[in-house]
Design a protein around this motif. Structure first.
Motif, mmCIF file in Angstrom:
data_model
loop_
_atom_site.group_PDB
_atom_site.id
_atom_site.type_symbol
_atom_site.label_atom_id
_atom_site.label_comp_id
_atom_site.label_asym_id
_atom_site.label_seq_id
_atom_site.Cartn_x
_atom_site.Cartn_y
_atom_site.Cartn_z
ATOM 1 N N ALA A 61 0.852 -1.184 0.000
ATOM 2 C CA ALA A 61 0.000 0.000 0.000
ATOM 3 C C ALA A 61 0.893 1.241 0.000
ATOM 4 O O ALA A 61 1.848 1.331 0.769
ATOM 5 C CB ALA A 61 -0.907 0.012 1.234
ATOM 6 N N GLY A 63 1.413 5.307 0.499
ATOM 7 C CA GLY A 63 0.800 6.403 1.234
ATOM 8 C C GLY A 63 1.783 7.519 1.517
ATOM 9 O O GLY A 63 2.974 7.425 1.189
ATOM 10 N N MET A 88 0.932 7.108 6.740
ATOM 11 C CA MET A 88 -0.120 6.242 6.221
ATOM 12 C C MET A 88 0.439 4.835 6.020
ATOM 13 O O MET A 88 1.460 4.648 5.355
ATOM 14 C CB MET A 88 -0.651 6.810 4.900
ATOM 15 N N LYS A 89 -0.249 3.850 6.604
ATOM 16 C CA LYS A 89 0.197 2.468 6.534
ATOM 17 C C LYS A 89 -0.959 1.590 6.065
ATOM 18 O O LYS A 89 -1.998 2.075 5.652
ATOM 19 C CB LYS A 89 0.718 2.007 7.897
ATOM 20 N N GLY A 90 -0.755 0.269 6.130
ATOM 21 C CA GLY A 90 -1.796 -0.662 5.722
ATOM 22 C C GLY A 90 -1.279 -1.682 4.734
ATOM 23 O O GLY A 90 -0.072 -1.873 4.564
ATOM 24 N N GLU A 92 -2.959 -4.472 1.225
ATOM 25 C CA GLU A 92 -4.080 -5.141 0.562
ATOM 26 C C GLU A 92 -3.894 -6.637 0.740
ATOM 27 O O GLU A 92 -2.889 -7.200 0.315
ATOM 28 C CB GLU A 92 -4.139 -4.768 -0.914
ATOM 29 N N ASP A 105 -8.686 -4.124 1.658
ATOM 30 C CA ASP A 105 -7.737 -3.022 1.547
ATOM 31 C C ASP A 105 -7.740 -2.257 2.869
ATOM 32 O O ASP A 105 -8.692 -1.529 3.170
ATOM 33 C CB ASP A 105 -8.135 -2.108 0.392
ATOM 34 N N TYR A 106 -6.676 -2.445 3.646
ATOM 35 C CA TYR A 106 -6.561 -1.772 4.947
ATOM 36 C C TYR A 106 -5.824 -0.442 4.767
ATOM 37 O O TYR A 106 -4.723 -0.400 4.213
ATOM 38 C CB TYR A 106 -5.796 -2.639 5.943
ATOM 39 N N GLU A 107 -6.447 0.633 5.238
ATOM 40 C CA GLU A 107 -5.837 1.960 5.239
ATOM 41 C C GLU A 107 -5.750 2.432 6.688
ATOM 42 O O GLU A 107 -6.782 2.603 7.354
ATOM 43 C CB GLU A 107 -6.660 2.937 4.402
ATOM 44 N N ASN A 144 -9.403 2.091 8.227
ATOM 45 C CA ASN A 144 -10.461 1.722 7.285
ATOM 46 C C ASN A 144 -10.137 0.380 6.661
ATOM 47 O O ASN A 144 -8.968 0.053 6.428
ATOM 48 C CB ASN A 144 -10.601 2.767 6.165
ATOM 49 N N ASP A 147 -12.968 0.898 2.868
ATOM 50 C CA ASP A 147 -13.725 2.131 3.135
ATOM 51 C C ASP A 147 -14.708 2.006 4.291
ATOM 52 O O ASP A 147 -15.551 2.887 4.482
ATOM 53 C CB ASP A 147 -14.472 2.603 1.878
#
Length: 217
Positions: A61, A63, A88-90, A92, A105-107, A144, A147
């Protein structure tokens, strides 16, 4: 998709490095004696993912990472640099950490506070490589998943270890110049604590590669 991201990141890194070399070659090579305490702004790109026993088939991801830093020089070779960054991390994942068979998809957004020790290689010119290492704590700002708000499923804080290196170029011709340095920062932050606070306590931790441009005042 990951190959394209890495290709663009490599191009971005090469461009920043070429810029640093050009800028450093156009200023006076004499080292400017400055106060031990300085500050600056930085911004760049995160390539983030998750790892752990309950994480499989992840994709990177991309960011934003940026914020404010302070630097205190104990000597020409050693300094302490605390920072306050929005990060910003996360990732998919083909399967979510809760076990659902679906692409998720982790945001994740954090206020990250690294406290870094930097060892500077004194080169005798205006371009100085450095090595950095130190702990980092991240405070949750939001979470998120596809979303959907999952703030309540994310730990309030995480701890990690940051290490890497970079280049600092002196661009000032006098101590009164507003911009004193520009730098290229490459670092890796390895999360040491679980991201999620949900039933089953899945093991999933952040790991992030960051490239950033810093401007010191």
């Amino acid at each position: 998709m990951q190959i394209n991201q890495l290709k663009y990141l490599g191009l971005f890194t090469a461009t920043l490095l070429a810029t640093l070399l050009f800028v450093s070659s156009t200023v006076n090579a004499q080292r400017i004696k400055s106060a031990p305490l300085s500050w600056g702004l930085k911004g760049g790109v995160n390539l983030a993912t998750l790892y752990g026993d309950d994480v499989n088939d992840t994709e990177i991801a991309t960011g934003f990472n940026g914020g404010l830093f302070f630097s205190y020089a104990f000597s020409p070779r050693l300094s302490l640099q605390p920072e306050m960054l929005f990060s910003m991390k996360g990732a998919e994942l083909d399967n979510s950490v809760s076990g659902q068979e679906t692409t998720t998809d982790y945001e994740l957004g954090y206020l990250e506070v690294p406290v870094l020790f930097k060892y500077h290689l004194v080169t005798g010119n205006t371009l100085h490589p450095n090595i950095l290492v130190g702990p980092a704590i991240g405070f949750k700002l939001y979470g998120n998943a596809n979303d959907r708000d999952i703030d309540d499923e994310i730990q309030d804080a995480e701890f990690g270890l940051t290490f890497g290196g970079g280049l600092d170029a002196e661009v000032a011709s006098s101590p009164t110049d507003f911009i004193q340095t520009v730098g290229l920062d490459l670092r890796y932050t390895l999360g040491l604590t679980d991201v999620f606070d949900i039933a089953g306590d899945p093991e999933a931790k952040n790991r992030v590669f960051t490239i950033a441009l810093a401007v010191g005042f």
